[in-house]
Design a protein around this motif. Structure first.
Motif, PDB file in Angstrom:
ATOM      1  N   VAL A 349      10.189  34.820  64.650  1.00 50.16           N
ATOM      2  CA  VAL A 349      11.009  33.611  64.685  1.00 50.16           C
ATOM      3  C   VAL A 349      12.352  33.884  64.024  1.00 50.16           C
ATOM      4  CG1 VAL A 349       9.020  32.060  64.683  1.00 50.16           C
ATOM      5  CG2 VAL A 349      10.039  32.774  62.505  1.00 50.16           C
ATOM      6  N   GLY A 350      13.285  32.986  64.282  1.00 47.89           N
ATOM      7  CA  GLY A 350      14.569  33.031  63.604  1.00 47.89           C
ATOM      8  C   GLY A 350      14.587  32.034  62.469  1.00 47.89           C
ATOM      9  N   ILE A 351      15.559  32.185  61.594  1.00 43.02           N
ATOM     10  CA  ILE A 351      15.729  31.232  60.499  1.00 43.02           C
ATOM     11  C   ILE A 351      17.210  30.908  60.358  1.00 43.02           C
ATOM     12  CG2 ILE A 351      15.843  33.085  58.758  1.00 43.02           C
ATOM     13  CD1 ILE A 351      14.488  31.082  56.821  1.00 43.02           C
ATOM     14  N   ASP A 352      17.504  29.632  60.263  1.00 43.57           N
ATOM     15  CA  ASP A 352      18.869  29.177  60.013  1.00 43.57           C
ATOM     16  C   ASP A 352      19.092  29.225  58.504  1.00 43.57           C
ATOM     17  OD1 ASP A 352      21.156  27.654  59.440  1.00 43.57           O
ATOM     18  OD2 ASP A 352      20.913  26.452  61.259  1.00 43.57           O
ATOM     19  N   PRO A 353      19.892  30.175  58.009  1.00 38.79           N
ATOM     20  CA  PRO A 353      20.020  30.323  56.551  1.00 38.79           C
ATOM     21  C   PRO A 353      20.709  29.139  55.890  1.00 38.79           C
ATOM     22  CG  PRO A 353      21.572  31.746  57.691  1.00 38.79           C
ATOM     23  CD  PRO A 353      20.692  31.168  58.741  1.00 38.79           C
ATOM     24  N   ALA A 354      21.540  28.414  56.643  1.00 37.01           N
ATOM     25  CA  ALA A 354      22.230  27.268  56.061  1.00 37.01           C
ATOM     26  C   ALA A 354      21.288  26.077  55.912  1.00 37.01           C
ATOM     27  CB  ALA A 354      23.440  26.890  56.918  1.00 37.01           C
ATOM     28  N   LYS A 355      20.561  25.769  57.002  1.00 36.89           N
ATOM     29  CA  LYS A 355      19.643  24.626  56.972  1.00 36.89           C
ATOM     30  C   LYS A 355      18.274  24.987  56.408  1.00 36.89           C
ATOM     31  CE  LYS A 355      21.790  22.582  61.078  1.00 36.89           C
ATOM     32  NZ  LYS A 355      21.550  22.150  62.487  1.00 36.89           N
ATOM     33  N   ARG A 356      18.019  26.304  56.309  1.00 42.57           N
ATOM     34  CA  ARG A 356      16.731  26.808  55.859  1.00 42.57           C
ATOM     35  C   ARG A 356      15.593  26.260  56.721  1.00 42.57           C
ATOM     36  NH1 ARG A 356      16.937  27.384  49.250  1.00 42.57           N
ATOM     37  NH2 ARG A 356      18.974  28.448  49.195  1.00 42.57           N
ATOM     38  N   THR A 357      15.819  26.315  58.019  1.00 37.65           N
ATOM     39  CA  THR A 357      14.803  25.884  58.980  1.00 37.65           C
ATOM     40  C   THR A 357      14.513  27.025  59.939  1.00 37.65           C
ATOM     41  OG1 THR A 357      16.535  24.973  60.425  1.00 37.65           O
ATOM     42  CG2 THR A 357      15.470  23.457  58.873  1.00 37.65           C
ATOM     43  N   PHE A 358      13.282  27.061  60.422  1.00 35.37           N
ATOM     44  CA  PHE A 358      12.880  28.083  61.378  1.00 35.37           C
ATOM     45  C   PHE A 358      13.299  27.675  62.785  1.00 35.37           C
ATOM     46  CE2 PHE A 358       9.582  28.572  58.009  1.00 35.37           C
ATOM     47  CZ  PHE A 358       9.955  29.837  57.591  1.00 35.37           C
ATOM     48  N   THR A 359      13.605  28.684  63.614  1.00 39.49           N
ATOM     49  CA  THR A 359      13.938  28.432  65.016  1.00 39.49           C
ATOM     50  C   THR A 359      13.073  29.331  65.891  1.00 39.49           C
ATOM     51  OG1 THR A 359      15.645  30.138  65.229  1.00 39.49           O
ATOM     52  CG2 THR A 359      16.336  28.007  64.343  1.00 39.49           C
ATOM     53  N   GLU A 360      12.834  28.899  67.126  1.00 35.24           N
ATOM     54  CA  GLU A 360      12.063  29.700  68.074  1.00 35.24           C
ATOM     55  C   GLU A 360      12.955  30.212  69.200  1.00 35.24           C
ATOM     56  OE1 GLU A 360       8.664  27.644  69.490  1.00 35.24           O
ATOM     57  OE2 GLU A 360       7.588  27.770  67.590  1.00 35.24           O
ATOM     58  N   GLY A 381      24.192  31.494  69.147  1.00 34.45           N
ATOM     59  CA  GLY A 381      23.953  30.177  69.739  1.00 34.45           C
ATOM     60  C   GLY A 381      23.251  29.211  68.812  1.00 34.45           C
ATOM     61  N   HIS A 382      22.359  29.721  67.960  1.00 39.60           N
ATOM     62  CA  HIS A 382      21.591  28.855  67.071  1.00 39.60           C
ATOM     63  C   HIS A 382      21.914  29.092  65.593  1.00 39.60           C
ATOM     64  CE1 HIS A 382      19.181  28.891  70.803  1.00 39.60           C
ATOM     65  NE2 HIS A 382      18.854  27.673  70.461  1.00 39.60           N
ATOM     66  N   GLY A 383      22.848  30.001  65.319  1.00 43.20           N
ATOM     67  CA  GLY A 383      23.186  30.288  63.927  1.00 43.20           C
ATOM     68  C   GLY A 383      21.994  30.791  63.143  1.00 43.20           C
ATOM     69  N   ALA A 384      21.133  31.587  63.803  1.00 45.82           N
ATOM     70  CA  ALA A 384      19.873  31.998  63.193  1.00 45.82           C
ATOM     71  C   ALA A 384      19.828  33.512  63.018  1.00 45.82           C
ATOM     72  CB  ALA A 384      18.698  31.540  64.049  1.00 45.82           C
ATOM     73  N   LEU A 385      19.044  33.943  62.049  1.00 45.49           N
ATOM     74  CA  LEU A 385      18.774  35.356  61.802  1.00 45.49           C
ATOM     75  C   LEU A 385      17.321  35.652  62.142  1.00 45.49           C
ATOM     76  CD1 LEU A 385      20.527  35.689  58.322  1.00 45.49           C
ATOM     77  CD2 LEU A 385      21.462  36.354  60.544  1.00 45.49           C
TER      78      LEU A 385
END
Length: 621
Positions: A349-360, A381-385
């Motif tokens: 999964v990805g993680i948005d470091p700013a919002k500290r939420t997981f993304t798929e 696109g999702h600002g995720a790592l």
């Protein structure tokens, strides 16, 4: 002269407005004669004026431009059949002596100076990837001026007088995978297409010839982005028969346009919104054929963009000997695909470091996460790592590194990560009549092609080949229909038979790359065997020396089978030296995953020419 403007899309599709001796204005403002409720329209966007016995369309200084037959204009004298784009809405200009919206024989997209002709097959293609573009180019080759093709793809944009692919900055992340095209398919494409695609240095022949190969030509590895670029460039060169529409197609608002076509070819892929709109026409799909118990088998694959230092013969042998990793490359550059277990899928999964939420996003879109500073893989696109890469000691990332080591990929040569979810369903049919023939409409048949028809697990490498075979079949069927007449179910009989054979052959083959049998003879998913190997490795239930010996013996048997078709295969000493550097846990997992089941998935391939004769040479010159 009294003219008519016909709306071609939206809730007012098919609505007509008479144009007399007074100017007609178009725009977003309520003061216009034609009000366009689209943000792309300027307040007063364009004006249609009667001038010198005809009508001239003037752009009123709009921000987004006014287009006639795909070309931007400031002032243009209209002719019957011209298609107009104003503020994102399409219209057609008609006169009593010109074509009406849905008259049989109308040819959308024809040059303004060319009158519409009867006896023209009208084909609408949604999706401008390799399958859709190949269909357009093959129909152009077989039918010439007897076909009018309109293609839609929202990943394109107009650049001057050409339509090209959008850039990442425009929101389009291009696919960089390397695909393998079989000679059984590429030799049946137009000679012009073959010549342009297979230019020197643009392809390699990594894999050996097999049942798919004809005329002593092996499969060819080629980058899919290059295929897309080349086919789109060729389509741009054929404006008389192929009209390219750089916009997303919306079946829900295009009833009038679809009803005016003989064929709607749905080539948008497995997640096609057009297929979803017409799903009931094609019947319910059956997922039980690709299930264990009552649960459909689904695979998740991690795609790692890499450059391998290994020669192709070694990479082929390492790939075929196990079911955990697959490297498909062009001179070492390509994607190393890693089949994940259920547990690893949950970790990918990805993680948005700013919002500290997981993304798929890596699983659901899927997105491409590019390498940037600090060895982070970032989704713009999702600002995720990519989370596993941030947690270096995570089990998944550790096993990714082992896969890189297996295929001779230095850490700095892993430059992006993506994901693929893979499953299959059985389709009852691939062709259906969408609209009946009426007084002003020819009767439209919808046809599923490519992944919209047969989404196939790519492990055996049949996705694009199945799509090209379906294109060749449909094009030959359409080339044999009666010019100018409405189509019948019988016209698609042989194509439907080819599609059913392709589905059976390729999906049964793919199924063998998803399941195996355990020690007790029970069917199980290969990913579960991999999970078992990982667990046994973590518990120390393995013998590295024994596993290494068994792997080398397995590869030796495979080498003896492939050596007559691939030069430069590594000997046992080279294999042992390479594999002995890997952790024992990984060797055990590779051993447990079993080799490719090339024996049971081999054999005769579907040949379009069983049912559809090859076109005469004159048709392909």
């Amino acid at each position: 002269m009294v003219a008519t403007i016909v709306v071609l899309q939206g809730a007012q599709a098919g609505q007509k407005m008479a144009v007399g001796d007074k100017p007609v204005t178009f725009g977003r403002g309520r003061e216009n004669d034609v009000v366009i409720g689209n943000p792309a329209a300027s307040r007063v966007h364009a004006e249609l004026r009667p001038e010198a016995g005809g009508y001239v369309l003037h752009d009123r200084g709009s921000s987004n431009g006014t287009f006639v037959n795909g070309s931007r204009v400031t002032a243009h004298r209209l002719r019957p059949g011209d298609e107009i784009m104003i503020g994102g809405v399409r219209f057609r200009f008609e006169t009593p002596s010109g074509p009406t919206l849905l008259v049989d024989g109308d040819k959308p997209g024809r040059r303004a100076a060319e009158p519409a002709q009867a006896g023209v097959l009208r084909v609408l293609i949604t999706g401008g990837g390799p399958v859709g573009l190949s269909l357009a180019l093959l129909l152009d080759c077989l039918l010439g001026q007897r076909v009018a093709i309109t293609m839609y793809d929202g990943r394109w944009f107009r650049d001057g007088d050409k339509v090209v692919w959008k850039t990442p900055e425009q929101g389009n992340v291009r696919r960089q995978q390397v695909v393998t095209i079989q000679s059984r398919q590429f030799l049946r494409l137009p000679p012009e297409v073959q010549h342009r695609l297979f230019a020197p240095g643009r392809y390699t022949e990594m894999w050996p010839a097999g049942p798919d190969s004809i005329e002593n030509l092996g499969p060819r590895n080629i980058r899919i982005a290059y295929i897309e670029d080349t086919l789109l460039a060729l389509a741009n060169e054929k404006p008389d028969t192929i009209r390219l529409m750089p916009e997303r197609f919306d079946a829900a608002t295009a009833h009038g346009e679809i009803a005016g076509q003989h064929v709607l070819a749905i080539c948008e892929g497995g997640r096609s919104s057009t297929l979803e709109h017409f799903a009931s026409k094609f019947g319910a799909c059956d997922s039980s054929m690709y299930a264990l118990g009552d649960k459909q088998v689904q695979d998740m694959v991690l795609g790692l963009r890499v450059k391998s230092d290994l020669p192709d013969p070694m990479a082929v042998l390492l790939t075929v000997a196990q079911n955990r990793f697959l490297l498909n490359s062009l001179r070492g550059e390509g994607f190393l695909n890693m089949r994940l277990t259920e547990q690893e899928t949950a970790e990918a999964v990805g993680i948005d470091p700013a919002k500290r939420t997981f993304t798929e996003c890596i699983q659901s879109s899927p997105c491409l996460l590019e390498l940037r500073g600090n060895r982070e893989f970032y989704c713009a696109g999702h600002g995720a790592l990519f989370l596993p890469a941030l947690v270096k000691e995570s089990g998944l990332w550790t096993r990714v590194q082992e896969g890189l080591q297996l295929f001779g990929v230095r850490p700095e040569n892993l430059t992006a990560v993506t994901g693929f979810r893979l499953d299959m369903v059985q389709r009852p049919r691939f062709t259906a009549q969408l609209f009946p023939r009426m007084g002003t409409t020819p009767g439209t048949f919808g046809v599923l092609l490519g992944d919209a028809a047969n989404a196939i697990h790519f492990w055996p490498g049949r996705g694009l080949n199945s799509g090209l075979a379906s294109v060749i079949s449909l094009a030959r069927c359409l080339a044999g229909t009666r010019p100018g007449s409405s189509l019948r179910d019988a016209d698609f009989l042989r194509h439907e038979a080819v599609m059913a054979m392709l589905q059976y052959r390729h999906k049964s083959r793919a199924w063998r790359q998803m399941v195996t049998t355990d020690a007790d003879g029970n069917a199980c998913a290969i990913k579960d065997m991999i999970a078992q190997g990982i667990t046994e490795g973590e518990q120390g239930r393995f013998d590295k020396d024994a596993d290494l010996r068994q792997l080398v013996e397995r590869m030796s048997r495979i080498r003896s089978r492939l050596a007559p078709r691939i030069d430069g295969m590594p000997d046992d000493a080279a294999l042992r030296a390479h594999l002995s550097q890997l952790p024992g846990e990984m060797l055990h997992t590779l051993l447990v995953s079993e080799p490719w089941d090339s024996g049971s998935v081999g054999g005769e391939e579907v040949d379009v020419e069983w049912l559809l004769d090859a076109p005469g040479l004159a048709e392909l010159v």
